[in-house]
Design a protein around this motif. Structure first.
Motif, mmCIF file in Angstrom:
data_model
loop_
_atom_site.group_PDB
_atom_site.id
_atom_site.type_symbol
_atom_site.label_atom_id
_atom_site.label_comp_id
_atom_site.label_asym_id
_atom_site.label_seq_id
_atom_site.Cartn_x
_atom_site.Cartn_y
_atom_site.Cartn_z
ATOM 1 N N UNK A 1 0.809 -1.225 0.000
ATOM 2 C CA UNK A 1 0.000 0.000 0.000
ATOM 3 C C UNK A 1 0.844 1.277 0.000
ATOM 4 N N UNK A 2 2.169 1.156 0.036
ATOM 5 C CA UNK A 2 3.024 2.345 0.110
ATOM 6 C C UNK A 2 3.046 3.097 -1.216
ATOM 7 N N UNK A 3 3.384 4.368 -1.136
ATOM 8 C CA UNK A 3 3.464 5.213 -2.328
ATOM 9 C C UNK A 3 4.553 4.717 -3.275
ATOM 10 N N UNK A 4 5.680 4.273 -2.726
ATOM 11 C CA UNK A 4 6.784 3.791 -3.571
ATOM 12 C C UNK A 4 6.372 2.551 -4.353
ATOM 13 N N UNK A 5 5.736 1.589 -3.676
ATOM 14 C CA UNK A 5 5.288 0.377 -4.360
ATOM 15 C C UNK A 5 4.241 0.706 -5.411
ATOM 16 N N UNK A 6 3.323 1.594 -5.086
ATOM 17 C CA UNK A 6 2.279 1.979 -6.032
ATOM 18 C C UNK A 6 2.859 2.663 -7.262
ATOM 19 N N UNK A 7 3.864 3.494 -7.071
ATOM 20 C CA UNK A 7 4.473 4.208 -8.196
ATOM 21 C C UNK A 7 5.166 3.243 -9.152
ATOM 22 N N UNK A 8 5.951 2.320 -8.604
ATOM 23 C CA UNK A 8 6.641 1.345 -9.455
ATOM 24 C C UNK A 8 5.625 0.438 -10.132
ATOM 25 N N UNK A 9 4.641 -0.015 -9.378
ATOM 26 C CA UNK A 9 3.613 -0.896 -9.940
ATOM 27 C C UNK A 9 2.862 -0.207 -11.078
ATOM 28 N N UNK A 10 2.547 1.070 -10.917
ATOM 29 C CA UNK A 10 1.830 1.807 -11.958
ATOM 30 C C UNK A 10 2.644 1.877 -13.246
ATOM 31 N N UNK A 11 3.952 2.082 -13.113
ATOM 32 C CA UNK A 11 4.815 2.122 -14.300
ATOM 33 C C UNK A 11 4.826 0.790 -15.029
ATOM 34 N N UNK A 12 4.623 -0.302 -14.288
ATOM 35 C CA UNK A 12 4.634 -1.635 -14.876
ATOM 36 C C UNK A 12 3.243 -2.137 -15.252
ATOM 37 N N UNK A 13 2.231 -1.331 -14.990
ATOM 38 C CA UNK A 13 0.865 -1.729 -15.307
ATOM 39 C C UNK A 13 0.277 -2.704 -14.317
ATOM 40 N N UNK A 14 0.763 -2.663 -13.084
ATOM 41 C CA UNK A 14 0.261 -3.556 -12.040
ATOM 42 C C UNK A 14 -0.663 -2.801 -11.099
ATOM 43 N N UNK A 15 -1.666 -3.475 -10.617
ATOM 44 C CA UNK A 15 -2.594 -2.901 -9.655
ATOM 45 C C UNK A 15 -2.426 -3.630 -8.334
ATOM 46 N N UNK A 16 -1.886 -2.955 -7.334
ATOM 47 C CA UNK A 16 -1.654 -3.575 -6.027
ATOM 48 C C UNK A 16 -2.814 -3.339 -5.067
ATOM 49 N N UNK A 17 -3.881 -2.705 -5.543
ATOM 50 C CA UNK A 17 -5.033 -2.419 -4.706
ATOM 51 C C UNK A 17 -5.586 -3.712 -4.127
ATOM 52 N N UNK A 18 -5.785 -3.723 -2.828
ATOM 53 C CA UNK A 18 -6.353 -4.893 -2.169
ATOM 54 C C UNK A 18 -5.328 -5.924 -1.738
ATOM 55 N N UNK A 19 -4.102 -5.818 -2.234
ATOM 56 C CA UNK A 19 -3.057 -6.740 -1.776
ATOM 57 C C UNK A 19 -2.515 -6.230 -0.446
ATOM 58 N N UNK A 20 -2.234 -7.121 0.434
ATOM 59 C CA UNK A 20 -1.682 -6.748 1.727
ATOM 60 C C UNK A 20 -0.443 -7.601 1.968
ATOM 61 N N UNK A 21 0.573 -7.380 1.142
ATOM 62 C CA UNK A 21 1.799 -8.163 1.214
ATOM 63 C C UNK A 21 3.014 -7.245 1.136
ATOM 64 N N UNK A 22 4.140 -7.678 1.674
ATOM 65 C CA UNK A 22 5.367 -6.899 1.507
ATOM 66 C C UNK A 22 5.844 -6.974 0.057
#
Length: 106
Positions: free
Chosen positions: A43-64
């Motif tokens: 849920x962190x901003x850093x993970x979301x930013x990298x995921x967005x660049x890769x076309x990944x949606x981390x919404x709802x995931x609760x993992x490191x």
């Protein structure tokens, strides 16, 4: 000059991110030993930013999530950062992100 270049680069990255359909990565049992620069909540901003660049949606995931990861070689643990075991789809995401990272304890 450089400010114009940074605006162009940012615009291209935003356009690419918008053009890539977002997919939720699967979360499976971690099997790959990785050396990551950092491990953050999904849920962190850093993970979301990298995921967005890769076309990944981390919404709802609760993992490191591991950022900037590379496999730990058989020759030994030469990791100067964080040693973890992850779902590490390095073929898909080029080592930029790994999902479900759990610390390796010796």
């Amino acid at each position: 000059m450089f400010s114009k270049l940074s605006v162009v680069v940012a615009s291209v990255l935003i356009t690419l991110a918008a053009a890539i359909p977002n997919t939720t990565p699967p979360v499976t049992t971690p099997t790959s030993d990785q050396c990551c620069n950092s491990v953050v909540p999904s849920s962190s901003a850093a993970a979301s930013a990298v995921a967005a660049l890769l076309g990944l949606d981390l919404t709802g995931l609760n993992v490191p999530v591991g950022l900037s990861c590379s496999p730990i070689t058989v020759g030994g643990n030469n990791c100067g950062s964080t040693s973890v075991v992850c779902d590490a789809p390095d073929k898909e995401w080029g080592g930029l992100i790994a999902i479900n990272c759990i610390p390796i304890t010796a």
